[in-house]
Enzyme design. Sequence first.
Site, PDB file in Angstrom:
ATOM      1  N   HIS A  25       0.859  -1.187   0.000  1.00 15.06           N
ATOM      2  CA  HIS A  25       0.000   0.000   0.000  1.00 15.06           C
ATOM      3  C   HIS A  25       0.894   1.235   0.000  1.00 15.06           C
ATOM      4  CE1 HIS A  25      -3.960   1.809   1.709  1.00 15.06           C
ATOM      5  NE2 HIS A  25      -3.274   2.736   1.091  1.00 15.06           N
TER       6      HIS A  25
ATOM      7  N   HIS B 185      -8.312  -5.926   6.954  1.00 18.43           N
ATOM      8  CA  HIS B 185      -8.122  -4.926   7.998  1.00 18.43           C
ATOM      9  C   HIS B 185      -8.396  -5.531   9.370  1.00 18.43           C
ATOM     10  CE1 HIS B 185      -7.184  -1.023   9.514  1.00 18.43           C
ATOM     11  NE2 HIS B 185      -6.911  -0.665   8.281  1.00 18.43           N
ATOM     12  N   ASP B 186      -7.323  -5.622  10.141  1.00 19.66           N
ATOM     13  CA  ASP B 186      -7.409  -6.141  11.512  1.00 19.66           C
ATOM     14  C   ASP B 186      -7.840  -7.591  11.595  1.00 19.66           C
ATOM     15  OD1 ASP B 186      -6.369  -3.974  12.848  1.00 19.66           O
ATOM     16  OD2 ASP B 186      -8.303  -2.971  13.037  1.00 19.66           O
TER      17      ASP B 186
ATOM     18  N   ARG C 137       1.872   4.945  -0.095  1.00 18.21           N
ATOM     19  CA  ARG C 137       1.154   6.195   0.161  1.00 18.21           C
ATOM     20  C   ARG C 137       1.977   7.342  -0.412  1.00 18.21           C
ATOM     21  NH1 ARG C 137      -1.000   3.203   4.592  1.00 18.21           N
ATOM     22  NH2 ARG C 137      -3.270   3.455   4.605  1.00 18.21           N
TER      23      ARG C 137
ATOM     24  N   GLU D  45      -2.506  -1.659  -3.337  1.00 18.62           N
ATOM     25  CA  GLU D  45      -3.647  -0.903  -2.815  1.00 18.62           C
ATOM     26  C   GLU D  45      -3.300   0.580  -2.770  1.00 18.62           C
ATOM     27  OE1 GLU D  45      -4.608  -3.846   0.962  1.00 18.62           O
ATOM     28  OE2 GLU D  45      -3.767  -1.861   1.285  1.00 18.62           O
TER      29      GLU D  45
ATOM     30  N   THR E 236      -4.010   4.810   8.776  1.00 20.90           N
ATOM     31  CA  THR E 236      -4.280   3.572   8.035  1.00 20.90           C
ATOM     32  C   THR E 236      -5.651   3.734   7.397  1.00 20.90           C
ATOM     33  OG1 THR E 236      -4.479   1.164   8.198  1.00 20.90           O
ATOM     34  CG2 THR E 236      -5.211   2.441  10.104  1.00 20.90           C
TER      35      THR E 236
HETATM   36  N1  PXP Z   1      -6.787  -3.870   3.177  1.00 17.81           N
HETATM   37  C1  PXP Z   1      -6.570  -2.544   3.037  1.00 17.81           C
HETATM   38  C2  PXP Z   1      -7.302  -1.813   1.976  1.00 17.81           C
HETATM   39  C3  PXP Z   1      -5.653  -1.867   3.868  1.00 17.81           C
HETATM   40  O1  PXP Z   1      -5.438  -0.568   3.694  1.00 17.81           O
HETATM   41  C4  PXP Z   1      -4.950  -2.607   4.835  1.00 17.81           C
HETATM   42  C5  PXP Z   1      -3.955  -1.912   5.700  1.00 17.81           C
HETATM   43  O2  PXP Z   1      -2.958  -1.339   4.923  1.00 17.81           O
HETATM   44  C6  PXP Z   1      -5.209  -3.991   4.937  1.00 17.81           C
HETATM   45  C7  PXP Z   1      -6.132  -4.585   4.122  1.00 17.81           C
HETATM   46  C8  PXP Z   1      -4.505  -4.840   5.940  1.00 17.81           C
HETATM   47  O3  PXP Z   1      -4.888  -4.483   7.216  1.00 17.81           O
HETATM   48  P1  PXP Z   1      -4.050  -4.982   8.473  1.00 17.81           P
HETATM   49  O4  PXP Z   1      -2.698  -4.383   8.354  1.00 17.81           O
HETATM   50  O5  PXP Z   1      -4.828  -4.473   9.629  1.00 17.81           O
HETATM   51  O6  PXP Z   1      -4.020  -6.477   8.386  1.00 17.81           O
END
Ligand code: PXP
Length: 241
Positions: free
Chosen positions: A43, A190-191, A45, A70, A100
């Site tokens: 990802h 995410h999480d 930025r 991403e 994030t």
């Molecule tokens: N999906 C997206 C779109 C995210 O931005 C992120 C964090 O960069 C994740 C998944 C992964 O999340 P985590 O790091 O909490 O596992």
Amino acid sequence: MTKLSVNINKIATLRNARGGDIPNVVEAAINAERFGAQGITVHPRPDERHIRYSDVYDLKKIVSTEFNIEGYPNEEFIKLVLEVKPHQVTLVPDPPDALTSNAGWDTIKNHDFLKQVIKKFHTSGIRTSIFIETNIENIKYAKETGTDRVELYTEPYATDYPENKDKAIDSFVKAANYANQIGLGINAGHDLSLENLEFFIKKIPFLKEVSIGHALISDSLYFGFENTIQMYLKKIHNGLN
Ligand code: PXP
């Protein structure tokens, strides 16, 4: 089978803390794949505080599983993705200074913008996914943007899971069933963690991919990178059985 895509942003965060090249992100990606990861996610930025644009070009040369990039589709990001041509691009509506990703797209308000961006990626043969919450109307309009997949933003699930996992998953099952019915592929992220992953997969077994970074890299401090990836794969496997 739900694929495990390992998000290696945290490896870059650690590297950047010292300014050198330890740990090396290319090596981390090679090892993640060797240890069983079925995809690598990054990802980048705009401020390059985690993954740098140059990392993305380096990773493209060595990723042998699925490469997922991403990010927020500003002009620079679109250029990067079109040059690198990953298997998948996941569009995220995060402002440049967000710690994030903390919300999904409003696909009604951003319909024309998303449609136009998605078309550019499709012209280059890149699969698209858009980050989304469980609101059914948003999913309906996501389909109209032409995207191949949606990625369910699972932070609310992870937050509510310890208190009441059935309640936590409820809106996700409804959203996933609806998305599946209208022909969207479904990813999630995410999480997600060793604690909450198996139940998520069990309830949404047609999930195509989970992308996991923060918890997986943190677990690796205690269990080692190889063991940890194997432990996450086992959770996916258990969820599907
Ligand atoms: N999906 C997206 C779109 C995210 O931005 C992120 C964090 O960069 C994740 C998944 C992964 O999340 P985590 O790091 O909490 O596992």
